[in-house]
Structure formats: structure tokens, C-alpha cells
Design an enzyme around this catalytic site. Structure first.
Site, PDB file in Angstrom:
ATOM      1  N   CYS A   1       0.838  -1.192   0.000  1.00  0.00           N
ATOM      2  CA  CYS A   1       0.000   0.000   0.000  1.00  0.00           C
ATOM      3  C   CYS A   1       0.876   1.246   0.000  1.00  0.00           C
ATOM      4  CB  CYS A   1      -0.946   0.060   1.185  1.00  0.00           C
ATOM      5  SG  CYS A   1      -2.088  -1.297   1.300  1.00  0.00           S
TER       6      CYS A   1
ATOM      7  N   ARG B   1       4.084  -0.902  -4.841  1.00  0.00           N
ATOM      8  CA  ARG B   1       3.837  -1.427  -3.501  1.00  0.00           C
ATOM      9  C   ARG B   1       2.459  -2.059  -3.355  1.00  0.00           C
ATOM     10  NH1 ARG B   1       6.598   0.852   1.076  1.00  0.00           N
ATOM     11  NH2 ARG B   1       8.633   1.388   0.293  1.00  0.00           N
TER      12      ARG B   1
ATOM     13  N   TRP C   1      -2.869  -2.662  -1.543  1.00  0.00           N
ATOM     14  CA  TRP C   1      -2.610  -4.098  -1.629  1.00  0.00           C
ATOM     15  C   TRP C   1      -3.552  -4.715  -0.603  1.00  0.00           C
ATOM     16  CZ3 TRP C   1      -0.624  -7.994   1.635  1.00  0.00           C
ATOM     17  CH2 TRP C   1      -0.232  -9.176   0.981  1.00  0.00           C
TER      18      TRP C   1
ATOM     19  N   ASN D   1      -2.435   2.596   5.875  1.00  0.00           N
ATOM     20  CA  ASN D   1      -1.585   1.424   5.610  1.00  0.00           C
ATOM     21  C   ASN D   1      -1.463   0.651   6.909  1.00  0.00           C
ATOM     22  OD1 ASN D   1      -1.041   2.246   3.051  1.00  0.00           O
ATOM     23  ND2 ASN D   1       1.104   2.787   3.432  1.00  0.00           N
ATOM     24  N   GLY D   2      -1.379  -0.657   6.827  1.00  0.00           N
ATOM     25  CA  GLY D   2      -1.208  -1.456   8.039  1.00  0.00           C
ATOM     26  C   GLY D   2      -2.456  -2.262   8.316  1.00  0.00           C
TER      27      GLY D   2
ATOM     28  N   GLU E   1      15.756 -19.452  -4.066  1.00  0.00           N
ATOM     29  CA  GLU E   1      15.492 -18.155  -4.683  1.00  0.00           C
ATOM     30  C   GLU E   1      15.040 -18.319  -6.139  1.00  0.00           C
ATOM     31  OE1 GLU E   1      14.903 -15.334  -3.731  1.00  0.00           O
ATOM     32  OE2 GLU E   1      15.220 -14.048  -5.460  1.00  0.00           O
TER      33      GLU E   1
ATOM     34  N   LYS F   1      11.483 -16.968  -7.528  1.00  0.00           N
ATOM     35  CA  LYS F   1      11.336 -16.066  -8.688  1.00  0.00           C
ATOM     36  C   LYS F   1      10.307 -16.623  -9.660  1.00  0.00           C
ATOM     37  CE  LYS F   1      12.661 -13.539  -7.348  1.00  0.00           C
ATOM     38  NZ  LYS F   1      12.855 -12.706  -6.321  1.00  0.00           N
TER      39      LYS F   1
ATOM     40  N   GLU G   1       6.752 -16.490  -8.240  1.00  0.00           N
ATOM     41  CA  GLU G   1       6.203 -15.140  -8.146  1.00  0.00           C
ATOM     42  C   GLU G   1       5.654 -14.635  -9.473  1.00  0.00           C
ATOM     43  OE1 GLU G   1       8.667 -12.752  -4.693  1.00  0.00           O
ATOM     44  OE2 GLU G   1       9.762 -13.239  -6.506  1.00  0.00           O
TER      45      GLU G   1
ATOM     46  N   HIS H   1      14.777 -38.361  -0.170  1.00  0.00           N
ATOM     47  CA  HIS H   1      14.042 -38.611   1.070  1.00  0.00           C
ATOM     48  C   HIS H   1      12.572 -38.201   0.962  1.00  0.00           C
ATOM     49  CE1 HIS H   1      17.731 -39.785   2.989  1.00  0.00           C
ATOM     50  NE2 HIS H   1      18.294 -38.622   2.670  1.00  0.00           N
TER      51      HIS H   1
ATOM     52  N   LYS I   1       5.592  -5.025  -3.259  1.00  0.00           N
ATOM     53  CA  LYS I   1       7.038  -4.904  -3.134  1.00  0.00           C
ATOM     54  C   LYS I   1       7.487  -4.859  -1.677  1.00  0.00           C
ATOM     55  CE  LYS I   1      11.065  -4.265  -5.000  1.00  0.00           C
ATOM     56  NZ  LYS I   1      11.632  -5.465  -5.600  1.00  0.00           N
TER      57      LYS I   1
HETATM   58  C1  G6P Z   1       7.722  -9.114  -0.131  1.00  0.00           C
HETATM   59  C2  G6P Z   1       8.276  -9.015  -1.536  1.00  0.00           C
HETATM   60  C3  G6P Z   1       9.473  -9.932  -1.670  1.00  0.00           C
HETATM   61  C4  G6P Z   1      10.495  -9.615  -0.607  1.00  0.00           C
HETATM   62  C5  G6P Z   1       9.908  -9.699   0.812  1.00  0.00           C
HETATM   63  C6  G6P Z   1      10.861  -9.147   1.849  1.00  0.00           C
HETATM   64  O1  G6P Z   1       7.133 -10.349   0.062  1.00  0.00           O
HETATM   65  O2  G6P Z   1       7.300  -9.352  -2.498  1.00  0.00           O
HETATM   66  O3  G6P Z   1      10.065  -9.732  -2.938  1.00  0.00           O
HETATM   67  O4  G6P Z   1      11.569 -10.505  -0.704  1.00  0.00           O
HETATM   68  O5  G6P Z   1       8.734  -8.888   0.855  1.00  0.00           O
HETATM   69  O6  G6P Z   1      11.056  -7.791   1.602  1.00  0.00           O
HETATM   70  P1  G6P Z   1      12.274  -6.936   2.091  1.00  0.00           P
HETATM   71  O7  G6P Z   1      11.980  -5.549   1.588  1.00  0.00           O
HETATM   72  O8  G6P Z   1      12.287  -6.988   3.581  1.00  0.00           O
HETATM   73  O9  G6P Z   1      13.503  -7.487   1.492  1.00  0.00           O
END
Ligand code: G6P
Length: 602
Positions: A2, A27, A75, A99-100, A478, A482, A485, A501, A597
Site C-alpha cells: 500500500c 507497492r 494491496w 496502511n497497516g 530463490e 522467482k 512469483e 528422502h 514490493k
Molecule cells: C515481499 C516481496 C518480496 C520480498 C519480501 C521481503 O514479500 O514481495 O520480494 O523478498 O517482501 O522484503 P524486504 O523488503 O524486507 O527485502
């Protein structure tokens, strides 16, 4: 997660709000809205989806003269992404953005409903405006009503409220979610991060938790639990380094290509021929420290996991890593010989920030590794190392991850150097490899074209396993994240040796295995693991400098002598693969569904 903007002054308000929201759109992009009060005239617009929908809706509207205004890009947390759930939320004569999360909203809502208040939305935010109006109707004093309102709120919030009962005032409060006030003469701006006001305001004040107040006639009246308080503004940079796509199709693509360059920035002034220097850390910073605990979320958590191997192997310091949201509630045992490191691209992730506060309460020394200066996590930490990746707009993090990993690698060497646990010849070898990193990250056209072609074979199937060993296991995690996502396929990262396992039960021709097979680290071990999968007919995409005859698809990498160089080179391959699969599927690469984000709620 947000975004909030606000403006009080005589300039055209619609453009200020929309431009500000544009900067924050990454965001959250479920919906957006603005509300403006100019004298007697009240205007409110909302639209679901991207900000361009709101722009379209407000085309014919222009504000004139002095007024107050607030805007929000959402968001969704409570309630679906509909227009009714979009902010600003309306009472009978007031608007609020937030926000929050208001944790006790259900209870407040029930009280209000018992008084006959009708709710239009399913959000927690709407309770704020009704509680405010309830108080104001009783006491006819908007500031006192606002003060009483925030006393009632439990949870994390950054909120702005405007009301026809005080058409020259914006009310604000911050607790747990970021918000700042920008100043330019009589004009006052609000935003949940500084990008929307860069170029507009020249001074700024970052609100602290528990602060609230109002702005009227260009003056800020600030309060906290102790009463009225003074504050000091600080200068705001005038450089709008607002990210542009520069000819790339997507921000994510541009950010993948930028990695080579930003890595040089990350190392600048820090990496020397036979030593590592961090001006940010005073020379006694590691005194009395015999262990490291790292907390982070998402991608940042993966960089942390990789670094734990490096801290133990290179610096000989015990290191454990925890997901911040788990750490917060496990009643962890913390001892003061532990350095508490948080890693965050945004510096605003609620879980990570709260974990940091817990560690601080336990008396631990804290260090943050972050991409955003002046962010909440940076300000809360004893020391901070900035990753210098530049603004990252793609929601799926790439260059932020790369630079985090680099800072952590440097830090592992630095700790070894300071504690004299790292032999100088090893330090030299590591530094020599480090200096080659920017080259290992250059995206070659041929590789990108190969992955574009290859991606068409990975648009179906029942799942992806990314597998690797040692530091290549977090890289596998990671790589899977990716892909997940931005493609919305199920993908998992797994330690290669663990497949037998359990997960190997899933192996068949439509189980896609992306095997990270570095030459410089446990090559024979991972080769056997991949052979086991191939024997069960899993489809294998091998990434390795060494040709592998059982691979169905093969990407040959160039570096084969140092694990970190292989790591970075393979990282680029996994990022491009995810990108090209997503493009073929027609997905929104930069703003994938359901994500944001920075996640400033628990
Ligand atoms: C959200 C984003 C991720 C990010 C995570 C942690 O879930 O979509 O891409 O890795 O937050 O965010 P930060 O800003 O703490 O790295």
C-alpha cells in the site's frame, strides 16, 4: 505494501496525488483512490486495478485553489480488491487512508454497528473514519476526536484523515507503518516513503511510532503519548532517480541487466586488494560478538541463508538464520554475544522490523543490510550497510538480492579479517574472485536468446524443483521463488541430497528439475543426485560449466573456479528463465498478481 500520499496547499492537487501514487504503485496495485476537499467542494475518485484506471476516471477533474487532499494505492489485506474496498474510505463527512492492519477492527465495527453505523466496505480501515465521526459528533472538536480515535486503534498503521469539519487541516498518525512529512514553504506533503515527494519537498521529517497530529496553515502540530513535541526537519535529496525502463520491456529485465554495474557500486570503497573496509562500522563493532543471528523475509531470507555458509566457513563465526515472522513468536533465547542482522530490500517489512525491535529489547547489537537509506529498519539499527542497488521497481527482487548477497560475502570476510580467523591468503583469493563478480553478471545476448527459446518447453507440467547443494541450495530456493512469483507455477527449492528422502516420489517426465551443478563445489555429489532423478524420467534442465549428458536441456556457464562466481552466474540464468516463462504466459512481470514490493503488515 500500500502507498499513501497527502498534500495541503494551493497547487493542483490531483496531479500531485496521482504522480505520488505512481511512484508507490509497485507497492500495491489492487486499487487506488483520492479525496480532495477545497472549501465546500468535496471530490472523491476510486478505481480498481492499476493507477491508469484512476487517471482515466479523473481526466475531466482539476482542483483549484487551496485545499486538502489524500490518496492511496492498495494491496488488499481485509476484503477483496473492489472499488468499495478501495481507499479513501468515507464516513458521513470525512475521508481516511491507511496502511497497516487495525487488529481490533472487528470489535470496533461491532460497537459502531450497534450504534446504527452502516459499513460500505469489508476493510479494517473504514472503522477509523466511523470512530472519528462518532467522537466528533459528540464533542465537535476534530483534533480531540482524532486523538481519541487513535487511542482506540490496536495494530500497525499510518493514516491520514480529512474532514469537512476542518476543511483546512490534515490529521495524521503513525504506528508501525512508515510515514513522513515533506515541506516546501507553506506546502506540506505526506507520503509512506520519500520517492513521491522528491522534487516537490525540500525538507522532510520521518514520523516515529506513536506520533500523531495535524497540519494547518503550513504548520505541523506534532504529539505523542507525552504530549506536544518539537521535531527537527532534515534535508531531502532533490535527485529524482526515478527508475525508467530505458528501452527494456520490463523493470525486472532492466534490473537483471543492471546487476553487473550495481555490483561495482556495492563494492566501491569497500573492497581493497587485501582487505575489506566498511566505513559504516566502527572498529569495535564486533568486539564481544561470538555468534550471528540473521532475520529476514522472502528473497532477503534466501540471501541470509547463503551467507550463513560463508560466515561459518570463512569467518568461523556461528551463524543461524530465521524467517522473521517465525522468530517473532517463538520466544527465542537471545544472548548479548550475538550480533543481530536484519536484511531487507525495502527496510519496511513489518515482520523484520518487529524482529529487530525484539532483539534490541533483549540488548543485542544490531546491524541492517538494506537498500533504502532512512528506512525504518535502517533507522532502528545500531549500524547499517546499504546495498546500493538503486531503486528496484520489479516486485520480484533481482538486483537487490544480488547486492545483499555481495554485502554478506564482504561482511563474512570482514568479520574473519577483524577477528583474525581468516588466513590472509584465503582473504586475497576471495577478494580476487569478488572483483570478478561484475563480469560474471553480464547478461550475454546469446544466453538470453537461448533461455527465451527454451522457455517454451516449460509452460506446463506439474511443478518445478530447483536443486542445489551448499550455497546453491539457497540459490535454488530463490530460483524457485522467482519462478513462482511471476509464472504462478508451483516451484520448490530443495537441497539436492534431500530429494531421495521424499520428493523423488513426484518424479516423472512433467516434473521439471532445474539442477544447479557448479564445478567448484560438490560437483560429483550433485551429479549423482541428478542422475537419480533422471533415472525416474524427470525432465532435467542442467546449469553447469561441465556438459552433462543426461540433461534434457543444458545451459553451459563459464565460471568454474570459485563458487561465488558460479553462484552469481547461475543466479542470472534462473532469473532470466523465470522472466521468459512469465512473458510467454502473458503475465504481468513487474506487478505479479497478489504480491507487493514491501509488506508493511504482519
Ligand atoms: C515481499 C516481496 C518480496 C520480498 C519480501 C521481503 O514479500 O514481495 O520480494 O523478498 O517482501 O522484503 P524486504 O523488503 O524486507 O527485502
Amino acid at each position: 505494501m500500500c502507498g499513501i500520499v497527502g498534500y495541503i496547499g494551493a497547487k493542483e492537487k490531483k496531479e500531485i496525488l496521482l504522480d505520488g501514487l505512481q511512484e508507490l504503485e509497485y507497492r500495491g496495485y489492487d486499487s487506488a483512490g483520492i479525496a480532495i476537499i477545497e472549501g465546500e467542494k468535496l471530490s472523491n475518485f476510486k478505481a480498481i486495478g492499476k493507477l491508469e484506471n484512476l487517471r482515466h476516471k479523473t481526466e475531466a477533474y482539476h482542483s483549484e485553489g487551496f485545499g486538502i487532499s489524500i490518496g492511496h494505492t492498495r494491496w488488499a489485506t481485509h476484503g477483496k480488491p473492489t472499488e468499495l474496498n478501495a481507499h479513501p474510505h468515507l464516513g458521513a463527512y470525512s475521508y481516511v487512508v491507511h496502511n497497516g492492519i487495525i487488529e481490533n477492527y472487528q470489535e470496533l465495527k461491532e460497537e459502531l454497528q450497534a450504534d446504527g453505523v452502516t459499513f460500505l466496505s469489508q476493510t479494517d480501515t473504514e472503522t477509523i473514519v466511523h470512530v472519528f465521526e462518532k467522537f466528533n459528533n459528540q464533542i465537535n472538536n476534530p483534533f480531540e476526536a482524532f486523538e481519541k480515535t487513535i487511542e482506540k486503534l490496536h495494530g500497525a498503521y499510518a493514516t491520514l484523515l480529512i474532514t469537512e469539519a476542518a476543511p483546512d487541516t490534515i490529521f495524521f498518525a503513525k504506528n508501525g507503518s512508515p510515514m513522513l512529512i515533506g515541506f516546501d514553504g507553506e506546502d506540506v506533503y505526506f507520503a509512506s516513503s520519500d520517492t513521491p515527494i522528491i522534487g516537490k519537498a525540500n525538507e522532510v521529517y520521518y514520523l516515529e511510532d506513536g506520533e500523531y497530529g495535524f497540519v494547518k496553515e503550513g504548520k505541523v502540530f506534532l504529539f505523542n503519548a507525552e504530549g506536544k513535541k518539537s521535531f527537527t526537519k532534515q534535508a531531502l535529496t532533490a535527485d529524482k532517480v526515478s527508475a525508467q525502463k530505458d528501452g527494456y520491456r520490463f523493470f525486472m529485465e532492466k534490473e537483471i541487466y543492471e546487476q553487473s554495474y550495481v555490483m561495482t557500486e556495492t563494492m566501491m570503497g569497500r573492497v581493497h586488494d587485501d582487505s575489506i573496509l566498511f566505513d559504516e562500522l566502527d572498529e569495535n563493532f564486533f568486539d564481544g560478538i561470538s555468534a550471528i543471528k540473521i532475520c529476514a523475509c522472502g528473497t532477503s531470507y534466501h540471501s541470509a541463508l547463503a551467507s550463513a555458509y560463508l560466515f561459518e566457513r570463512l569467518a568461523k563465526v556461528r551463524c543461524d538464520v530465521e524467517i522473521a515472522s517465525e522468530f517473532r513468536y517463538k520466544e527465542p533465547l537471545l544472548t548479548k554475544d550475538t550480533l543481530f542482522i536484519t536484511i531487507s530490500q525495502s527496510g519496511e517489512t513489518a515482520d523484520t522490523l518487529e524482529a529487530l525491535k525484539m532483539a534490541k529489547r533483549a540488548g543485542l547489537r544490531s546491524l541492517s543490510i538494506c537498500n533504502v537509506d532512512n528506512s525504518s529498519i535502517v533507522r532502528e539499527s545500531d549500524a547499517a550497510i546499504l546495498t546500493r542497488a538503486g531503486i528496484e521497481k520489479g516486485v520480484a527482487s533481482t538486483k537487490a538480492f544480488a547486492t545483499q548477497t555481495m554485502v554478506l560475502w564482504m561482511l563474512a570476510l570482514y568479520v574473519g579479517q577483524e577477528k583474525k580467523t581468516l588466513a590472509s591468503d584465503i582473504l586475497k583469493t576471495e577478494v580476487a574472485a569478488m572483483l570478478k563478480t561484475p563480469k560474471s553478471l553480464v547478461v550475454e545476448e546469446k544466453l538470453h536468446a537461448q533461455l527465451t527459446r527454451m522457455s517454451k518447453r516449460y509452460l506446463h507440467g506439474h511443478g518445478f524443483f530447483f536443486i542445489g547443494r551448499d550455497i546453491f541450495f539457497p540459490l535454488a530456493l530463490e530460483g524457485a521463488l522467482k519462478l513462482k512469483e511471476i509464472s504462478y507455477f508451483h516451484a520448490e527449492g530443495y537441497p539436492a541430497g534431500e530429494m531421495k528422502h521424499g520428493p523423488i516420489a513426484l518424479a516423472d517426465s512433467t516434473l521439471f528439475t532445474i539442477a544447479l551443478m557448479p564445478k567448484s563445489m560438490h560437483y560429483d555429489k550433485i551429479k549423482s543426485n541428478v542422475e537419480e532423478l533422471s533415472a525416474r524420467d524427470a525432465t532435467i534442465l542442467a546449469i553447469s560449466p561441465e556438459p552433462f549428458e543426461l540433461a534434457d536441456d543444458f545451459i553451459q556457464t563459464k565460471y568454474d573456479s570459485h563458487p561465488m562466481l558460479e553462484y552469481f552466474e547461475m543466479m542470472v540464468v534462473t532469473q532470466l528463465l523465470a522472466l521468459e516463462i512469465s512473458v510467454r504466459l502473458g503475465n504481468d512481470v513487474d506487478m505479479p498478481r497478489n504480491l507487493a514490493k514491501s509488506v508493511t503488515v504482519e
